[in-house]
Design a protein around this motif. Structure first.
Motif, PDB file in Angstrom:
ATOM      1  N   CYS A   1       0.802  -1.234   0.000  1.00 53.40           N
ATOM      2  CA  CYS A   1       0.000   0.000   0.000  1.00 53.40           C
ATOM      3  C   CYS A   1       0.833   1.281   0.000  1.00 53.40           C
ATOM      4  O   CYS A   1       0.266   2.370  -0.093  1.00 53.40           O
ATOM      5  CB  CYS A   1      -0.920   0.015   1.218  1.00 53.40           C
ATOM      6  SG  CYS A   1      -2.147  -1.303   1.232  1.00 53.40           S
ATOM      7  N   GLY A   2       2.132   1.150   0.159  1.00 57.97           N
ATOM      8  CA  GLY A   2       2.972   2.331   0.233  1.00 57.97           C
ATOM      9  C   GLY A   2       3.292   2.689   1.667  1.00 57.97           C
ATOM     10  O   GLY A   2       2.518   2.406   2.592  1.00 57.97           O
ATOM     11  N   ALA A   3       4.433   3.339   1.855  1.00 58.24           N
ATOM     12  CA  ALA A   3       4.876   3.678   3.209  1.00 58.24           C
ATOM     13  C   ALA A   3       4.098   4.843   3.797  1.00 58.24           C
ATOM     14  O   ALA A   3       3.878   4.911   5.006  1.00 58.24           O
ATOM     15  CB  ALA A   3       6.369   3.998   3.204  1.00 58.24           C
ATOM     16  N   ALA A   4       3.662   5.791   2.946  1.00 59.13           N
ATOM     17  CA  ALA A   4       3.014   7.008   3.449  1.00 59.13           C
ATOM     18  C   ALA A   4       1.721   6.727   4.214  1.00 59.13           C
ATOM     19  O   ALA A   4       1.556   7.210   5.342  1.00 59.13           O
ATOM     20  CB  ALA A   4       2.776   7.982   2.299  1.00 59.13           C
ATOM     21  N   PRO A   5       0.752   5.957   3.657  1.00 57.82           N
ATOM     22  CA  PRO A   5      -0.475   5.711   4.430  1.00 57.82           C
ATOM     23  C   PRO A   5      -0.240   4.882   5.683  1.00 57.82           C
ATOM     24  O   PRO A   5      -0.922   5.080   6.694  1.00 57.82           O
ATOM     25  CB  PRO A   5      -1.384   4.976   3.436  1.00 57.82           C
ATOM     26  CG  PRO A   5      -0.478   4.432   2.395  1.00 57.82           C
ATOM     27  CD  PRO A   5       0.654   5.400   2.297  1.00 57.82           C
ATOM     28  N   LEU A   6       0.723   3.969   5.639  1.00 59.11           N
ATOM     29  CA  LEU A   6       1.016   3.184   6.840  1.00 59.11           C
ATOM     30  C   LEU A   6       1.617   4.066   7.917  1.00 59.11           C
ATOM     31  O   LEU A   6       1.240   3.988   9.093  1.00 59.11           O
ATOM     32  CB  LEU A   6       1.970   2.040   6.495  1.00 59.11           C
ATOM     33  CG  LEU A   6       2.333   1.114   7.662  1.00 59.11           C
ATOM     34  CD1 LEU A   6       1.087   0.419   8.197  1.00 59.11           C
ATOM     35  CD2 LEU A   6       3.364   0.085   7.234  1.00 59.11           C
ATOM     36  N   ARG A   7       2.546   4.935   7.525  1.00 61.48           N
ATOM     37  CA  ARG A   7       3.151   5.867   8.486  1.00 61.48           C
ATOM     38  C   ARG A   7       2.084   6.779   9.088  1.00 61.48           C
ATOM     39  O   ARG A   7       2.042   7.005  10.300  1.00 61.48           O
ATOM     40  CB  ARG A   7       4.226   6.701   7.783  1.00 61.48           C
ATOM     41  CG  ARG A   7       4.966   7.649   8.685  1.00 61.48           C
ATOM     42  CD  ARG A   7       6.005   8.462   7.903  1.00 61.48           C
ATOM     43  NE  ARG A   7       6.925   9.146   8.782  1.00 61.48           N
ATOM     44  CZ  ARG A   7       6.662  10.285   9.411  1.00 61.48           C
ATOM     45  NH1 ARG A   7       5.499  10.869   9.244  1.00 61.48           N
ATOM     46  NH2 ARG A   7       7.557  10.840  10.208  1.00 61.48           N
ATOM     47  N   SER A   8       1.205   7.300   8.231  1.00 65.57           N
ATOM     48  CA  SER A   8       0.148   8.185   8.700  1.00 65.57           C
ATOM     49  C   SER A   8      -0.804   7.473   9.653  1.00 65.57           C
ATOM     50  O   SER A   8      -1.217   8.030  10.676  1.00 65.57           O
ATOM     51  CB  SER A   8      -0.626   8.733   7.492  1.00 65.57           C
ATOM     52  OG  SER A   8      -1.687   9.545   7.905  1.00 65.57           O
ATOM     53  N   SER A   9      -1.140   6.211   9.351  1.00 70.86           N
ATOM     54  CA  SER A   9      -2.057   5.468  10.225  1.00 70.86           C
ATOM     55  C   SER A   9      -1.435   5.213  11.590  1.00 70.86           C
ATOM     56  O   SER A   9      -2.108   5.330  12.619  1.00 70.86           O
ATOM     57  CB  SER A   9      -2.457   4.143   9.564  1.00 70.86           C
ATOM     58  OG  SER A   9      -1.346   3.272   9.457  1.00 70.86           O
TER      59      SER A   9
END
Length: 269
Positions: free
Chosen positions: A194-202
């Protein structure tokens, strides 16, 4: 001839109680579950994403999806081998209310990587052993405490408690270390999908939401539900957090050697 029995008799009740403590520690009770089954007709977009995600990860989709009133997500993994079909996915209502669609997808990817990568038989065996060890230690502690409050000493119980407590603490630390590696592996797999950005944000949003979810008690939730309307919009408003991307620093968490999850800072790193 009656003297040996007379010497043994005063110790008999205490030893019997101690044996019962050991036997009861092997009896695992099923905890009450406060969950609602979620059917495909209730959330078709969610089930469609889970189907696509399962195909990408090459793992069977969850057999059951359940929702509960918290800000977590989990998978219940049955079977012995990796990637078995018997998987139940749990999703927190607060998590759905507080995260964006892409962030929820990243969390789901994290859980489905667990379903693919976790050694199920070993994981269940370790958790079951820890559960029994913890119950035994707690029961021995309660028994020793009963004698202490009566200003008595049960030396055998105290000796067993000392050994059980040390072994349990060591086992919990080792299994927690093992579980933290599973979390890093799941984070890595979710970032690839899913990509690092949405995981980091979550991860950062969930960390910021923790204080908010702790503040909203069950009495307030029930009162809102009984009004019959507006519960979801109220919860979304209550759990709203500022954009975590604006914060240049990751939150600082205390190091807990007994935690099954790494700190947020370590996970972001």
């Amino acid at each position: 001839p009656g003297r040996p029995f007379a010497l043994y008799r005063p110790f008999h009740p205490a030893h019997t109680t101690l044996l019962m403590v050991f036997f009861r520690s092997f009896w695992s009770r099923k905890r009450a579950e406060f969950q609602v089954p979620l059917e495909e007709a209730d959330a078709p977009a969610l089930f469609a994403f889970l189907q696509q995600l399962s195909q990408r990860l090459q793992v069977p989709p969850p057999r059951r999806v359940r929702i509960e009133m918290n800000a977590g997500a989990w998978v219940l993994l049955k079977g012995l081998r990796r990637g078995a079909k018997a998987t139940t996915l749990g999703l927190g209502y607060d998590l759905v209310a507080g995260l964006s669609e892409r962030e929820i997808e990243a969390v789901l990817a994290h859980e489905m990587v667990h379903a693919k990568a976790v050694r199920r038989g070993l994981k269940r065996w370790l958790n079951s052993g820890l559960n029994r060890a913890g119950r035994l230690t707690n029961a021995l502690s309660a028994l020793a405490g009963t004698y202490r409050r009566a200003y008595k000493t049960f030396e055998l119980c105290e000796w067993l408690l000392s050994g059980a407590d040390r072994c349990t603490r060591l086992a919990v630390r080792l299994v927690a270390t093992y579980s933290r590696q599973d979390e890093f592996e799941a984070d890595c797999g979710a970032a690839e999908v899913c990509g690092a950005a949405p995981l980091r944000s979550s991860l950062m949003k969930l960390d910021m939401m923790a204080a908010k979810t702790a503040r909203i008690g069950w009495n307030e939730r029930i009162a809102r539900l009984q009004r019959g309307k507006g519960f979801s919009s109220w919860l979304v408003e209550e759990l709203a957090v500022s954009d975590p991307g604006q914060s240049p620093h990751a939150p600082v968490d205390a190091i807990d050697r007994y935690s099954t999850h790494p700190s947020t800072r370590d996970r972001l790193a």
